[in-house]
Design a protein around this motif. Structure first.
Motif, PDB file in Angstrom:
ATOM      1  N   GLU A 190      -4.708   0.250  -1.865  1.00 26.23           N
ATOM      2  CA  GLU A 190      -5.505  -0.816  -2.489  1.00 26.23           C
ATOM      3  C   GLU A 190      -4.608  -1.952  -2.985  1.00 26.23           C
ATOM      4  O   GLU A 190      -4.975  -3.125  -2.915  1.00 26.23           O
ATOM      5  CB  GLU A 190      -6.296  -0.208  -3.644  1.00 26.23           C
ATOM      6  N   TRP A 191      -3.432  -1.598  -3.491  1.00 27.10           N
ATOM      7  CA  TRP A 191      -2.518  -2.622  -4.020  1.00 27.10           C
ATOM      8  C   TRP A 191      -1.662  -3.243  -2.913  1.00 27.10           C
ATOM      9  O   TRP A 191      -1.199  -4.379  -3.063  1.00 27.10           O
ATOM     10  CB  TRP A 191      -1.636  -2.029  -5.124  1.00 27.10           C
ATOM     11  N   MET A 192      -1.395  -2.503  -1.831  1.00 29.49           N
ATOM     12  CA  MET A 192      -0.613  -3.079  -0.724  1.00 29.49           C
ATOM     13  C   MET A 192      -1.443  -4.066   0.075  1.00 29.49           C
ATOM     14  O   MET A 192      -0.899  -4.998   0.666  1.00 29.49           O
ATOM     15  CB  MET A 192      -0.102  -1.967   0.212  1.00 29.49           C
ATOM     16  N   ASN A 193      -2.766  -3.879   0.106  1.00 29.89           N
ATOM     17  CA  ASN A 193      -3.613  -4.760   0.914  1.00 29.89           C
ATOM     18  C   ASN A 193      -3.425  -6.244   0.605  1.00 29.89           C
ATOM     19  O   ASN A 193      -3.265  -7.033   1.522  1.00 29.89           O
ATOM     20  CB  ASN A 193      -5.069  -4.323   0.823  1.00 29.89           C
ATOM     21  N   PRO A 194      -3.413  -6.665  -0.674  1.00 29.43           N
ATOM     22  CA  PRO A 194      -3.216  -8.098  -0.935  1.00 29.43           C
ATOM     23  C   PRO A 194      -1.750  -8.545  -0.899  1.00 29.43           C
ATOM     24  O   PRO A 194      -1.483  -9.739  -0.985  1.00 29.43           O
ATOM     25  CB  PRO A 194      -3.779  -8.269  -2.357  1.00 29.43           C
ATOM     26  N   MET A 195      -0.810  -7.605  -0.777  1.00 28.72           N
ATOM     27  CA  MET A 195       0.609  -7.974  -0.724  1.00 28.72           C
ATOM     28  C   MET A 195       0.948  -8.494   0.681  1.00 28.72           C
ATOM     29  O   MET A 195       0.281  -8.165   1.662  1.00 28.72           O
ATOM     30  CB  MET A 195       1.492  -6.749  -1.025  1.00 28.72           C
ATOM     31  N   ASN A 196       2.035  -9.262   0.769  1.00 28.66           N
ATOM     32  CA  ASN A 196       2.479  -9.772   2.060  1.00 28.66           C
ATOM     33  C   ASN A 196       3.344  -8.717   2.753  1.00 28.66           C
ATOM     34  O   ASN A 196       4.565  -8.834   2.838  1.00 28.66           O
ATOM     35  CB  ASN A 196       3.264 -11.078   1.857  1.00 28.66           C
TER      36      ASN A 196
END
Ligand code: CP
Length: 315
Positions: A190-196
């Motif tokens: 869930e947190w990696m999804n918005p990361m580049n």
């Protein structure tokens, strides 16, 4: 920020990561922010890192800290509404949460999945009830489905160690004979999804995570193929979501070894801890230069400080 229950409570992820990094450089920059306020940390389950790092972060911000092992020391709490309380639960969450809310300005809670009833676990009733009845901000110290303070620490760690603008991050399932929750893996995705980052998830068939957590992550069932060219390898065991709470395999060939890590692009290894050596991950990886597990755990202090700081600013 009112509550810190999931990434949905975060308005600016980059700003939150930066806040954690700034606190790491200057831990006492906001030493008066929590002055004369109290945080209560409630543990229904065991903890080392979450307990100590959150207490330390709170103290860095000037908060008073009170702590309770609810699972051991407190009255058994009934969470469901309208039940006849003739079982082993002596107190209802309606009173307990309301009372704790009078003593505390912020409440942190750890309450794991029971792994018996998927609908019940994914409803997150403990957090929903405390949110409803405590009337103060609630911080997730690991719930049935999520571990956001861990995930924020993971984001901070990746930000610190990335050498590419868009690194390949592989979440790999690890073998374990016990049934463990999906919370850390769910939250990490869930947190990696918005990361580049390029997010790849690898696990044996039958271990697919709930689609709402996988998001744009690419699932590859062949671990060796998934690890090719990885910059970060994030290891974690979890039990099956579809065959809820079941251990379908503990195939030892999924253990992370130096041979597995040699498939990566000089990749770093991450794990939230605790972990069982030489069952999930080989000594040679944990004791070698690729391992970031201690850096990651150290960053739990700064993720907690960033989250608590946001809540205090919003009060
Ligand atoms: N990673 C983590 O949450 O560790 P603890 O269970 O020890 O708090």
């Amino acid at each position: 920020m009112k509550h810190f229950l999931s990434i949905n409570d975060v308005t600016d992820l980059n700003q939150l990561i930066t806040s954690g990094i700034i606190s790491k450089r200057n831990p006492f920059g906001d030493a008066d922010l929590g002055k004369n306020k109290t945080i209560g940390l409630l543990f229904f389950n065991s903890s080392l890192r979450t307990r100590l790092s959150t207490q330390k972060a709170a103290q860095n911000l000037g908060l008073n800290v009170i702590m309770m092992n609810v699972g051991q020391d407190g009255w058994g709490l009934e969470m469901e509404e309208g039940v006849i309380m003739n079982g082993d639960k002596a107190e209802h969450v309606k009173e307990a949460a309301a009372v704790i809310g009078r003593y505390c300005d912020i409440i942190g809670i750890r309450s794991f999945a029971g792994l018996q009833d998927r609908e019940k676990d994914y409803r997150e009733i403990v957090f929903e009830q405390f949110k409803k009845y405590a009337e103060v901000p609630i911080v997730n110290l690991e719930s049935a489905t999520r571990h956001p303070l861990q995930s924020l620490a993971d984001c901070i760690t990746i930000e610190e160690f990335r050498v590419k603008e868009r690194p390949k991050v592989v979440l790999t399932w690890l073998p374990h004979f016990k049934a463990l929750p999906q919370a850390v893996a769910n939250s990490f995705c869930e947190w990696m999804n918005p990361m580049n980052v390029e997010l790849v998830i690898t696990h044996p068939e039958g271990y697919d995570l709930a689609p709402e957590f996988v998001g744009k992550g690419q699932v590859i069932y062949d671990q060796d193929k998934a690890l090719e060219g990885a910059d970060f390898v994030y290891g974690k065991n979890w039990s099956s979501y579809n065959n809820y709470g079941q251990v379908l395999t503990s195939d030892p060939s999924w253990m992370i070894t130096e041979a597995k890590m040699s498939l990566t692009d000089n990749g770093k290894f991450m794990h939230c801890l605790p972990l069982r050596r030489n069952m999930k991950v080989a000594d040679e990886v944990l004791d070698g230069p690729r391992s970031l597990v201690i850096e990651q755990a150290a960053n739990r202090e700064w993720s907690a400080q960033a989250a608590l700081r946001e809540i205090l600013i919003g009060m």
